[in-house]
Motif scaffolding. Structure first.
Motif, PDB file in Angstrom:
ATOM      1  N   HIS A   1       0.835  -1.209   0.000  1.00  0.00           N
ATOM      2  CA  HIS A   1       0.000   0.000   0.000  1.00  0.00           C
ATOM      3  C   HIS A   1       0.867   1.256   0.000  1.00  0.00           C
ATOM      4  N   GLN A   2       1.948   1.200   0.745  1.00  0.00           N
ATOM      5  CA  GLN A   2       2.822   2.374   0.845  1.00  0.00           C
ATOM      6  C   GLN A   2       3.427   2.735  -0.509  1.00  0.00           C
ATOM      7  N   ALA A   3       3.644   1.729  -1.365  1.00  0.00           N
ATOM      8  CA  ALA A   3       4.165   2.016  -2.708  1.00  0.00           C
ATOM      9  C   ALA A   3       3.142   2.815  -3.514  1.00  0.00           C
ATOM     10  N   LEU A   4       1.866   2.452  -3.402  1.00  0.00           N
ATOM     11  CA  LEU A   4       0.799   3.222  -4.074  1.00  0.00           C
ATOM     12  C   LEU A   4       0.773   4.652  -3.555  1.00  0.00           C
ATOM     13  N   LEU A   5       0.807   4.783  -2.240  1.00  0.00           N
ATOM     14  CA  LEU A   5       0.713   6.108  -1.633  1.00  0.00           C
ATOM     15  C   LEU A   5       1.909   6.976  -2.002  1.00  0.00           C
ATOM     16  N   HIS A   6       3.088   6.356  -2.075  1.00  0.00           N
ATOM     17  CA  HIS A   6       4.290   7.103  -2.472  1.00  0.00           C
ATOM     18  C   HIS A   6       4.106   7.694  -3.872  1.00  0.00           C
ATOM     19  N   ASN A   7       3.497   6.908  -4.772  1.00  0.00           N
ATOM     20  CA  ASN A   7       3.307   7.381  -6.140  1.00  0.00           C
ATOM     21  C   ASN A   7       2.369   8.578  -6.218  1.00  0.00           C
ATOM     22  N   ILE A   8       1.280   8.541  -5.479  1.00  0.00           N
ATOM     23  CA  ILE A   8       0.355   9.676  -5.584  1.00  0.00           C
ATOM     24  C   ILE A   8       0.881  10.902  -4.845  1.00  0.00           C
ATOM     25  N   LEU A   9       1.618  10.677  -3.768  1.00  0.00           N
ATOM     26  CA  LEU A   9       2.211  11.821  -3.063  1.00  0.00           C
ATOM     27  C   LEU A   9       3.243  12.517  -3.951  1.00  0.00           C
ATOM     28  N   ALA A  10       3.922  11.746  -4.802  1.00  0.00           N
ATOM     29  CA  ALA A  10       4.899  12.332  -5.718  1.00  0.00           C
ATOM     30  C   ALA A  10       4.221  13.245  -6.733  1.00  0.00           C
ATOM     31  N   GLN A  11       2.943  12.973  -7.027  1.00  0.00           N
ATOM     32  CA  GLN A  11       2.215  13.796  -7.993  1.00  0.00           C
ATOM     33  C   GLN A  11       1.867  15.184  -7.449  1.00  0.00           C
ATOM     34  N   LYS A  12       2.002  15.378  -6.152  1.00  0.00           N
ATOM     35  CA  LYS A  12       1.742  16.701  -5.580  1.00  0.00           C
ATOM     36  C   LYS A  12       2.738  17.728  -6.128  1.00  0.00           C
ATOM     37  N   LYS A  13       3.932  17.254  -6.511  1.00  0.00           N
ATOM     38  CA  LYS A  13       4.931  18.152  -7.090  1.00  0.00           C
ATOM     39  C   LYS A  13       4.466  18.701  -8.437  1.00  0.00           C
ATOM     40  N   LYS A  14       3.496  18.009  -9.060  1.00  0.00           N
ATOM     41  CA  LYS A  14       2.960  18.444 -10.352  1.00  0.00           C
ATOM     42  C   LYS A  14       1.681  19.263 -10.176  1.00  0.00           C
ATOM     43  N   GLY A  15       1.367  19.599  -8.933  1.00  0.00           N
ATOM     44  CA  GLY A  15       0.205  20.430  -8.674  1.00  0.00           C
ATOM     45  C   GLY A  15      -1.091  19.690  -8.427  1.00  0.00           C
ATOM     46  N   LEU A  16      -1.035  18.370  -8.324  1.00  0.00           N
ATOM     47  CA  LEU A  16      -2.243  17.588  -8.076  1.00  0.00           C
ATOM     48  C   LEU A  16      -2.445  17.362  -6.582  1.00  0.00           C
ATOM     49  N   SER A  17      -3.696  17.298  -6.159  1.00  0.00           N
ATOM     50  CA  SER A  17      -3.995  16.897  -4.787  1.00  0.00           C
ATOM     51  C   SER A  17      -3.820  15.388  -4.681  1.00  0.00           C
ATOM     52  N   ALA A  18      -3.374  14.930  -3.513  1.00  0.00           N
ATOM     53  CA  ALA A  18      -3.211  13.496  -3.274  1.00  0.00           C
ATOM     54  C   ALA A  18      -4.469  12.965  -2.612  1.00  0.00           C
ATOM     55  N   ALA A  19      -5.115  11.991  -3.256  1.00  0.00           N
ATOM     56  CA  ALA A  19      -6.385  11.461  -2.750  1.00  0.00           C
ATOM     57  C   ALA A  19      -6.321   9.945  -2.618  1.00  0.00           C
ATOM     58  N   VAL A  20      -7.034   9.436  -1.634  1.00  0.00           N
ATOM     59  CA  VAL A  20      -7.206   7.993  -1.456  1.00  0.00           C
ATOM     60  C   VAL A  20      -8.681   7.680  -1.614  1.00  0.00           C
ATOM     61  N   PHE A  21      -8.976   6.661  -2.425  1.00  0.00           N
ATOM     62  CA  PHE A  21     -10.358   6.212  -2.610  1.00  0.00           C
ATOM     63  C   PHE A  21     -10.469   4.788  -2.095  1.00  0.00           C
ATOM     64  N   THR A  22     -11.396   4.587  -1.174  1.00  0.00           N
ATOM     65  CA  THR A  22     -11.629   3.256  -0.634  1.00  0.00           C
ATOM     66  C   THR A  22     -13.118   3.070  -0.386  1.00  0.00           C
ATOM     67  N   PHE A  23     -13.555   1.815  -0.349  1.00  0.00           N
ATOM     68  CA  PHE A  23     -14.975   1.526  -0.122  1.00  0.00           C
ATOM     69  C   PHE A  23     -15.234   1.280   1.360  1.00  0.00           C
ATOM     70  N   ASP A  24     -16.408   1.690   1.808  1.00  0.00           N
ATOM     71  CA  ASP A  24     -16.820   1.472   3.192  1.00  0.00           C
ATOM     72  C   ASP A  24     -18.247   0.906   3.219  1.00  0.00           C
ATOM     73  N   PRO A  25     -18.431  -0.354   3.696  1.00  0.00           N
ATOM     74  CA  PRO A  25     -17.397  -1.266   4.193  1.00  0.00           C
ATOM     75  C   PRO A  25     -16.585  -1.861   3.042  1.00  0.00           C
ATOM     76  N   PRO A  26     -15.457  -2.499   3.344  1.00  0.00           N
ATOM     77  CA  PRO A  26     -14.681  -3.153   2.290  1.00  0.00           C
ATOM     78  C   PRO A  26     -15.537  -4.196   1.572  1.00  0.00           C
ATOM     79  N   PRO A  27     -15.332  -4.389   0.272  1.00  0.00           N
ATOM     80  CA  PRO A  27     -16.151  -5.345  -0.481  1.00  0.00           C
ATOM     81  C   PRO A  27     -16.205  -6.741   0.133  1.00  0.00           C
ATOM     82  N   ALA A  28     -15.071  -7.258   0.622  1.00  0.00           N
ATOM     83  CA  ALA A  28     -15.062  -8.613   1.184  1.00  0.00           C
ATOM     84  C   ALA A  28     -15.968  -8.711   2.412  1.00  0.00           C
TER      85      ALA A  28
END
Length: 302
Positions: free
Chosen positions: A30-57
């Motif tokens: 998961h941290q690898a995913l988060l690292h990638n989107i946080l890196a996009q903040k340098k390009k002016g994008l907001s960093a967002a996480v999308f998850t379902f509640d409750p989890p599908p399983a």
């Protein structure tokens, strides 16, 4: 951090980089995913996480509701690492049956204003779980957002996953769990009044009632440390029901902190579980229990 929960009616104010996933445990994958989107903040994008509640399983009855990280723990971690927007999208009959193409067009593009999306190779979404990495890549080209699929991270030949971490927790293998997650497995809660038994024998402890939706390792004694007030304190913890001194069937986390004398009743602390020492057991007398607690504390100090 902006939190969007319990509603499908929202539109973000600006373009964002989105990580999609369950994020149970927020492990190294998961941290690898988060690292990638946080890196996009340098390009002016907001960093967002999308998850379902409750989890599908959980929604479809394929998994228990107890998680590696509670909702509150996830929120704290996301905010701490710099996530700008967290969407806890409600999973119900309507959203669970949404065609994956509509999910991309209506949710990711129109509501989230997605310019970049990162997901794992096993990502699924939409009715019947028909949406996956290939569809994200294809629709990225079609609708004009960048999509990146992140490979699984492996340790000793096995893919790091929430299910693997659960297996290790259920074995009480906390050192292995820390390797898989990247930090010690922890329980966070408010210190409550216990029976004050520890004070009567010169070994005062603090007590937590763990959240009911938190997965715990086997009952027993663990070497630990406590995070409180920005500091870390060496400690030793017992997870269980205190069978020698109580008939109450209340599961708790009781912790002795070394070289600590503050009154922290009502305060929030985090107990980091480092290593399993021994199983919980019922002793023949209070004196036997006291002697064992003294041995545990001596061994945990070094």
């Amino acid at each position: 951090m902006q939190l969007i929960e319990g509603t499908m009616e929202f539109v973000l104010a600006e373009a964002c980089a989105v990580a999609i996933g369950k994020f149970d445990g927020i492990h190294r994958g998961h941290q690898a995913l988060l690292h990638n989107i946080l890196a996009q903040k340098k390009k002016g994008l907001s960093a967002a996480v999308f998850t379902f509640d409750p989890p599908p399983a959980v929604f479809f009855g394929r998994a228990e509701s107890r998680g590696l990280t509670t909702r509150a723990e996830k929120r704290r971690i996301f905010e701490k690492i710099g996530i700008d927007v967290l969407v806890e999208f409600p999973l119900c009959a309507e959203t669970a049956s949404m065609p994956p193409e509509i999910f991309i067009e209506e949710v990711l593009v129109k509501k989230m204003k997605t310019a970049y999306v990162a997901a794992g190779t096993d990502v699924t979404f939409g009715g019947g779980g028909r949406g996956g990495s290939r569809l994200l890549l294809a629709y990225g080209k079609k609708l004009g957002f960048a999509a990146e699929i992140i490979d699984k991270i492996c340790l000793d030949g096995r893919e790091i996953s929430s299910s693997l971490i659960r297996e290790e927790i259920e074995r009480g293998n906390m050192e292995r769990v820390a390797e898989l997650i990247g930090f010690p497995y922890s329980v966070t809660g408010t210190v409550v009044h216990g029976r004050r038994f520890g004070r009567t024998i010169g070994m005062p402890t603090v007590n937590l009632l763990p959240p009911q939706d938190k997965l715990l390792p086997p009952n027993g004694v663990y070497f630990s440390n406590v995070s409180y007030g920005g500091k870390h304190y060496k400690s030793i913890s017992n997870i269980g029901y205190k069978p020698t001194v109580s008939d109450e069937n209340v599961l708790g986390v009781e912790t002795y902190l070394y070289d600590f004398a503050e009154d922290i009743y009502g305060k929030e602390i985090t107990v980091n579980l480092l290593k399993f020492k021994r199983p919980e057991m019922k002793f023949g007398s209070i004196e036997e229990l006291k002697a064992q607690m003294q041995r545990d504390i001596r061994e945990g100090k070094w």
